[in-house]
Design an enzyme around this catalytic site. Structure first.
Site, mmCIF file in Angstrom:
data_model
loop_
_atom_site.group_PDB
_atom_site.id
_atom_site.type_symbol
_atom_site.label_atom_id
_atom_site.label_comp_id
_atom_site.label_asym_id
_atom_site.label_seq_id
_atom_site.Cartn_x
_atom_site.Cartn_y
_atom_site.Cartn_z
ATOM 1 C CG ASP A 207 -1.839 0.931 1.708
ATOM 2 O OD1 ASP A 207 -2.435 0.762 0.493
ATOM 3 O OD2 ASP A 207 -2.362 2.037 2.167
ATOM 4 C CD GLU A 273 -2.248 2.579 -3.388
ATOM 5 O OE1 GLU A 273 -2.959 2.562 -3.971
ATOM 6 O OE2 GLU A 273 -1.401 2.439 -2.777
HETATM 7 C C1 BGC Z 1 -5.755 2.696 -0.637
HETATM 8 C C2 BGC Z 1 -6.380 3.864 0.456
HETATM 9 C C3 BGC Z 1 -6.324 3.815 1.551
HETATM 10 C C4 BGC Z 1 -4.522 4.106 1.294
HETATM 11 C C5 BGC Z 1 -4.478 4.714 3.191
HETATM 12 C C6 BGC Z 1 -4.518 3.361 -1.126
HETATM 13 O O1 BGC Z 1 -3.907 3.737 -1.861
HETATM 14 O O2 BGC Z 1 -5.713 1.828 -1.266
HETATM 15 O O3 BGC Z 1 -7.856 2.228 -0.203
HETATM 16 O O4 BGC Z 1 -7.359 4.253 2.360
HETATM 17 O O5 BGC Z 1 -3.964 3.914 0.699
HETATM 18 O O6 BGC Z 1 -3.708 3.219 3.022
#
Ligand code: BGC
Length: 542
Positions: A207, A273
């Protein structure tokens, strides 16, 4: 051509499950782990399965659910809402029985403010866990240490009265940022990875990877001079250039420490990500993530989520991305997820079918968000039904993510067959037609299209790993490309326009698939006639 690809070599497609909304086995209106286990055959292993062989499950760990599980209070246990650790073990063994790999979410940047580390950290300036988080003194006038903003609105700093310091939260104030410059934090997070690897998970989705390293002097970010020029409803977070609060000097070292842990285990991977940003070129940005640990770590490609509806725009981002990849690297094209509006709502239904053909005929490992295979659309969420903090904290600028998180539509029954109880979010408007049951028996449905494409792709080395080359000389708003391997070749032709287009594809061939229901291929002497928004896959001989 892909060679020596060792990890996840045979994985055809990765399917993202948002567990709150996938299937509710316990009957409380919220999806759960046993719900996923119950529905594994929908994904693989039975006649009529979708045909994906890896799943990524968004967080199901112990959490107060302020950000629906992205605020974790215990990294090594399951929230009772979703079940138990044994339910997860059972899900994993059932999934492995069907030869489905299981990837879990890893949220390294922040914990919940209910995590025992934070409770300890905020108890005193002398706490042994104080330095697990980012604490700073106020400026002399009492204001926050710098101008950093929270992604969800307002300052990224929260004053803590008891210990007279601010703590940093890049997201909600209930999600304090961990201090990755502290080696104890890194060691503790590596232990979290080992915990799940030892249980048997096949990989991690990391994440907000870029946030874990920050400017160690906590200097102000620069002002974004283009902010507010394009639309009055721009996200205030974009008023700064985030050159200090993320993408810091040790980012790739920290990520490499994590991939080193993963590397010790066979056939496990880590996917980062990372969204495209203005201050870095795509090539610089994505290369750096691939270079963290070749073969073990890799980024999603999210450019397709922001691309305007234009054949050249799609063609050129894919072409330039393919160019930056080294021989063994797989692209992970991703057009939707739980944070982005549904594809069919962004572009329209026919257009979404065209993008399905595009995504599933590109090289690499496509990532499909649950419900896209049904053509699900954004649901209308009444103000009193809104759940998402991103919508509630920055109202009025379309930040809420509830519309794309509504229950998966299994049937035309009450609550779309998702639950016996009223679901946590309302079901989408078109659930009586756009649902698994209905679409399974409809030859013209989205699901049938996805299944057919995934089935073709599974057994076709050319589609999965063959060379990719754009072909030119097309009429406007038509994108064509060739996929080629020693086994054979394909041409994909995609009509992005609302008009009929004639395309000369230069080779005789056989139309094997069209996005238009009940297609009658109009194809002779290498000239193809494409209906509005039609995409076709043509097998060519040379
Ligand atoms: C997740 C989100 C989340 C955020 C904070 C992101 O990119 O996909 O859903 O709110 O990270 O953890």
């Amino acid at each position: 051509m892909l060679k020596n690809m060792k990890r996840w070599q045979n994985v055809n497609a990765l399917y993202q499950i948002y567990p709150r909304s996938f299937y509710d086995a316990s009957g409380d209106g919220i999806g759960d782990l046993n719900g996923i286990t119950t529905k594994l055959k929908y994904l693989k292993g039975a006649v009529g399965s979708l045909g994906v062989d890896a799943i990524w499950i968004s967080p199901f760990y112990t959490s107060p659910m302020v950000d629906f599980g992205y605020d974790i209070a215990n990294y090594c246990d399951v929230d009772p809402l979703f079940g138990t650790l044994n339910d997860f073990r059972n899900l994993l063994s059932q999934a492995h029985h069907y030869d489905i790999k299981v990837m879990v979410d890893f949220v390294p940047n922040h914990t919940s403010d209910q995590h025992e580390w934070f409770i300890d950290s905020k108890s005193s300036k002398n706490s042994s866990k104080r330095d697990y988080y980012v604490w700073q003194d106020a400026k002399s006038d009492g204001s926050a240490p710098n101008n950093w903003l929270s992604t969800f609105g307002g300052s990224a700093w929260q004053w803590h009265e008891d210990t007279q310091q601010y703590y940093l939260h890049s997201f909600l104030k209930e999600q304090p940022d961990l201090n990755w410059d502290n080696p104890d934090v890194r060691a503790a997070m590596a232990d979290v990875l080992r915990f799940w690897l030892d249980i048997g998970v096949d990989g991690f989705r990391v994440d907000v990877a870029r946030y874990i390293s920050k400017d160690t002097q906590y200097r102000d970010e620069s002002i974004n001079v283009t902010y507010g020029k394009s639309s009055a409803t721009e996200d205030p977070y974009q008023s700064l250039v985030h050159n200090r609060s993320q993408y810091g000097p040790r980012l790739f070292d920290f990520l490499n420490e994590l991939t080193q842990v993963v590397d010790k285990y066979d056939d496990r991977i880590m996917i980062f990500e990372d969204y495209p940003v203005e201050n870095l070129s795509i090539a610089e940005q994505y290369r750096a993530f691939y270079d963290v640990h070749p073969g073990v770590g890799m980024p999603f490609n999210f450019q397709g989520m922001y691309c305007q509806w234009d054949a050249n725009a799609f063609g050129s981002f894919i072409d330039s991305f393919q160019d930056i990849l080294h021989v063994d690297e797989r692209p992970l094209y991703c057009f939707g997820n739980h944070d982005q509006p549904r594809i069919a709502s962004r572009f329209g239904s026919e257009q979404a079918r065209l993008l399905a053909l595009l995504q599933l005929t590109l090289p690499g490992l496509p990532v499909i968000y649950n419900g896209e295979e049904l053509g699900m659309e954004n649901a209308d969420i009444a103000p009193n039904e809104m759940q998402d903090p991103a919508g509630n904290y920055t109202p009025g600028i379309g930040m809420g993510r509830d519309p794309q998180r509504t229950p998966l539509q299994w049937s035309a029954e009450q609550y779309a067959g998702f639950s016996q109880a009223k679901p946590w979010l309302p079901v989408g408007e078109h659930y009586t037609t756009l649902n698994v049951k209905n679409e399974t028996s409809d030859n013209d449905s989205f699901l049938t299209l996805y299944r057919a494409l995934l089935a073709l792709r599974r057994n076709d080395i050319t589609l999965r790993d063959g060379d990719f080359q754009l072909t030119s000389q097309n009429p406007s708003q038509v994108l064509t490309y060739r996929r080629q391997s020693s086994e054979g070749g394909y041409i994909v032709a995609l009509n992005f326009s609302s008009e009929v287009k004639k395309v000369d594809i230069g080779s005789p061939g056989e139309v094997v698939m069209s996005t238009h229901p009940a297609f009658t291929p109009d194809f002779s002497e290498a000239q193809l006639v494409l209906k509005p928004y039609e995409g076709v896959l043509v097998r060519v001989n040379r």
